[in-house]
Write an enzyme that holds these catalytic residues in place. Structure first.
Site, PDB file in Angstrom:
ATOM      1  N   GLU A  34      78.516  33.417  -0.812  1.00 14.85           N
ATOM      2  CA  GLU A  34      79.276  33.494   0.567  1.00 14.85           C
ATOM      3  C   GLU A  34      79.670  32.116   0.613  1.00 14.85           C
ATOM      4  OE1 GLU A  34      77.627  36.025   3.353  1.00 14.85           O
ATOM      5  OE2 GLU A  34      76.860  37.335   1.832  1.00 14.85           O
TER       6      GLU A  34
HETATM    7  N1  COS Z   1      88.564  31.742  11.022  1.00 11.85           N
HETATM    8  C1  COS Z   1      89.863  31.978  11.177  1.00 11.85           C
HETATM    9  N2  COS Z   1      90.880  31.656  10.255  1.00 11.85           N
HETATM   10  C2  COS Z   1      90.551  30.847   9.310  1.00 11.85           C
HETATM   11  C3  COS Z   1      89.542  30.664   8.930  1.00 11.85           C
HETATM   12  C4  COS Z   1      88.377  30.860   9.695  1.00 11.85           C
HETATM   13  N3  COS Z   1      87.070  30.569   9.759  1.00 11.85           N
HETATM   14  N4  COS Z   1      89.503  29.718   7.875  1.00 11.85           N
HETATM   15  C5  COS Z   1      90.767  29.943   7.579  1.00 11.85           C
HETATM   16  N5  COS Z   1      91.504  30.481   8.132  1.00 11.85           N
HETATM   17  C6  COS Z   1      92.797  30.670   8.334  1.00 11.85           C
HETATM   18  C7  COS Z   1      93.529  29.188   8.414  1.00 11.85           C
HETATM   19  O1  COS Z   1      93.687  28.918   9.845  1.00 11.85           O
HETATM   20  C8  COS Z   1      95.003  29.539   7.825  1.00 11.85           C
HETATM   21  O2  COS Z   1      95.750  30.222   8.572  1.00 11.85           O
HETATM   22  P1  COS Z   1      97.340  29.396   8.996  1.00 11.85           P
HETATM   23  O3  COS Z   1      98.080  29.744   7.859  1.00 11.85           O
HETATM   24  O4  COS Z   1      97.719  30.405  10.072  1.00 11.85           O
HETATM   25  O5  COS Z   1      96.760  28.242   9.328  1.00 11.85           O
HETATM   26  C9  COS Z   1      94.787  30.578   6.722  1.00 11.85           C
HETATM   27  O6  COS Z   1      93.328  31.054   6.886  1.00 11.85           O
HETATM   28  C10 COS Z   1      94.496  29.944   5.361  1.00 11.85           C
HETATM   29  O7  COS Z   1      93.395  29.004   5.519  1.00 11.85           O
HETATM   30  P2  COS Z   1      93.255  27.511   4.574  1.00 11.85           P
HETATM   31  O8  COS Z   1      94.774  26.920   4.575  1.00 11.85           O
HETATM   32  O9  COS Z   1      92.107  26.650   5.147  1.00 11.85           O
HETATM   33  O10 COS Z   1      92.945  28.151   3.142  1.00 11.85           O
HETATM   34  P3  COS Z   1      92.388  27.427   1.838  1.00 11.85           P
HETATM   35  O11 COS Z   1      93.191  28.156   0.683  1.00 11.85           O
HETATM   36  O12 COS Z   1      92.511  25.944   1.910  1.00 11.85           O
HETATM   37  O13 COS Z   1      90.987  27.963   1.904  1.00 11.85           O
HETATM   38  C11 COS Z   1      88.494  27.912   2.272  1.00 11.85           C
HETATM   39  C12 COS Z   1      90.104  27.704   2.610  1.00 11.85           C
HETATM   40  C13 COS Z   1      88.379  26.830   1.175  1.00 11.85           C
HETATM   41  C14 COS Z   1      87.765  27.447   3.718  1.00 11.85           C
HETATM   42  C15 COS Z   1      88.378  29.486   2.055  1.00 11.85           C
HETATM   43  O14 COS Z   1      89.124  29.753   0.780  1.00 11.85           O
HETATM   44  C16 COS Z   1      86.807  29.716   1.582  1.00 11.85           C
HETATM   45  O15 COS Z   1      86.048  29.726   2.470  1.00 11.85           O
HETATM   46  N6  COS Z   1      86.627  29.919   0.252  1.00 11.85           N
HETATM   47  C17 COS Z   1      85.337  30.646  -0.162  1.00 11.85           C
HETATM   48  C18 COS Z   1      85.267  31.869  -0.103  1.00 11.85           C
HETATM   49  C19 COS Z   1      83.842  32.248  -0.470  1.00 11.85           C
HETATM   50  O16 COS Z   1      82.772  32.231   0.493  1.00 11.85           O
HETATM   51  N7  COS Z   1      83.778  33.199  -1.454  1.00 11.85           N
HETATM   52  C20 COS Z   1      82.354  33.691  -1.783  1.00 11.85           C
HETATM   53  C21 COS Z   1      82.918  35.157  -1.695  1.00 11.85           C
HETATM   54  S1  COS Z   1      81.767  36.248  -0.993  1.00 11.85           S
HETATM   55  S2  COS Z   1      80.295  36.326  -2.313  1.00 11.85           S
END
Ligand code: COS
Length: 380
Positions: A363
């Site tokens: 997660e």
């Molecule tokens: N709430 C609402 N929107 C969100 C958000 C959140 N918590 N996090 C990201 N977004 C939105 C962003 O605002 C962006 O939208 P816009 O393009 O309209 O601005 C979009 O989603 C893409 O976000 P971002 O550009 O930040 O994406 P990245 O590729 O940089 O990735 C992380 C962001 C690293 C935070 C994300 O990929 C992540 O959480 N990865 C881990 C996933 C995970 O937990 N995997 C385990 C799986 S379950 S075992």
């Protein structure tokens, strides 16, 4: 600020503690050895309301708050983190995702069964090449008019072999990046949906983790969750709540190991006295207790933010980052306090140490939590 739990919260915590002692403890070592978790235990947790803790009673849930969820998760995790991860995924990823973003029909059809333990849910985001980099989804869902055709592979899926309902994240329009992603409800037994072999894991061995294969799986249009293109936001929002669940799991693993270490240190004698009387051990206990309490406050704050309707992206990331670090470090210390016995399965702490590691990975790894925390700090 009120640091006291309400009477209702204490009752809920005690119910989870009793269940963990009477139902989970007796077979926990065997389940870890055999990598097996009996479905009857899921049904029993469903009967106690643990599978839909925060779900509105009108959909079969217990209608409790996030603080209650954290208390239940901590108590279950002290004894069996394999059981608690099933509870966490079903509650904070699957039930929450459906209740918050699903249609009324989806809630009636799936949530009512998931919240009672009649169905078990799984959340399918990770892929062989998209774990932390969650926007790089290779699984595709092609719009065919009245249905989508899903193709791809999902990895490390908790409840993968035993779930009835799978929330699957897939790319519907590569050009649109994160805005071209959707979430779908896939049912067990749909044609073209295959469950791969079970993973042989270091920890949480009783939980059921599989690779899943989707070969031209035809999913009706009404099984898409939310508006077209909302799947990535759905996954991120849902995972923020999931991280409260995993943070409380880490807290439970740490506090379970601490309780065992404290008890052992009062019984075991060396150099003519109980080992807790040696400063080397007493100081370890002091560090463990202090840092576990600090983790508890972060976990409770994240749950409180959720209950208050505040944004909890950052507080859940902080809680998970810190509680998982505390779980890893202090389960190692609990093994050390147990000496040779700590290395032996019947003393439980070696299992808690193995179980702790995953809380820094799933997660969202600790490194991902730091991205979430630091991006928020810099943006605000
Ligand atoms: N709430 C609402 N929107 C969100 C958000 C959140 N918590 N996090 C990201 N977004 C939105 C962003 O605002 C962006 O939208 P816009 O393009 O309209 O601005 C979009 O989603 C893409 O976000 P971002 O550009 O930040 O994406 P990245 O590729 O940089 O990735 C992380 C962001 C690293 C935070 C994300 O990929 C992540 O959480 N990865 C881990 C996933 C995970 O937990 N995997 C385990 C799986 S379950 S075992």
């Amino acid at each position: 600020m009120d640091f006291n739990l309400s009477e209702e919260h204490i009752m809920i915590r005690n119910a989870a503690r009793d269940f963990a002692q009477t139902e989970l403890l007796p077979g926990v070592i065997e389940r870890d050895n055999k990598q097996k978790f009996p479905n009857e235990l899921v049904k029993k947790m469903g009967a106690l309301g643990f599978m839909g803790i925060m779900v509105d009673p009108k959909y079969g849930g217990s209608g409790m708050d996030a603080i209650s969820y954290v208390l239940i998760m901590e108590e279950l995790s002290k004894i069996d983190a394999s059981a608690s991860v099933m509870v966490s995924v079903n509650n904070s990823l699957v039930c929450y995702g459906l209740e918050t973003y699903g249609s009324e029909e989806q809630k009636q059809k799936y949530l009512t069964k998931l919240a009672t333990g009649e169905f078990l849910g799984a959340f399918c985001l990770s892929e062989p090449e998209a774990g932390s980099d969650a926007t790089s989804q290779k699984t595709t869902a092609i719009d065919k008019g009245d249905h989508y055709l899903i193709n791809g592979t999902k990895n490390w899926i908790t409840n993968g072999g035993s779930a009835d309902v799978y929330l699957v994240i897939a790319q519907t329009d590569k050009e649109k990046g994160s805005h071209g992603i959707n979430a779908f409800i896939v049912e067990k037994g749909m044609k073209g949906f295959h469950v791969g072999p079970k993973e042989d894991k270091l920890g949480i061995r009783g939980s059921d983790t599989h690779t899943l294969q989707f070969n031209d799986v035809k999913v009706p249009k009404e099984n898409r969750i939310g508006a077209n293109g909302s799947g990535f936001r759905f996954a991120m929002k849902t995972l923020s709540g999931g991280r409260i669940g995993i943070a409380s799991q880490a807290l439970g693993i740490a506090s379970g190991a601490y309780e065992l270490a404290l008890k052992y240190s009062k019984e075991r004698k060396a150099f003519g006295t109980e080992i807790c009387n040696h400063q080397a051990i007493a100081f370890k206990l002091a560090d463990m207790y202090t840092e576990i309490e600090a983790a508890r406050y972060l976990v409770m704050k994240a749950a409180w933010d959720k209950d208050q309707g505040n944004n909890y992206d950052r507080s859940s990331a902080m809680a998970k980052l810190y509680a998982s670090k505390v779980a890893m470090e202090h389960t190692v210390e609990a093994v050390q306090i147990h000496g040779g016995n700590g290395f032996v399965k019947e003393y439980h702490v070696e299992r808690l140490m193995r179980d702790a590691k995953i809380t820094q990975i799933y997660e969202g790894t600790s490194e991902i939590q730091k991205i979430v925390i630091s991006r928020g700090l810099i943006r605000d």
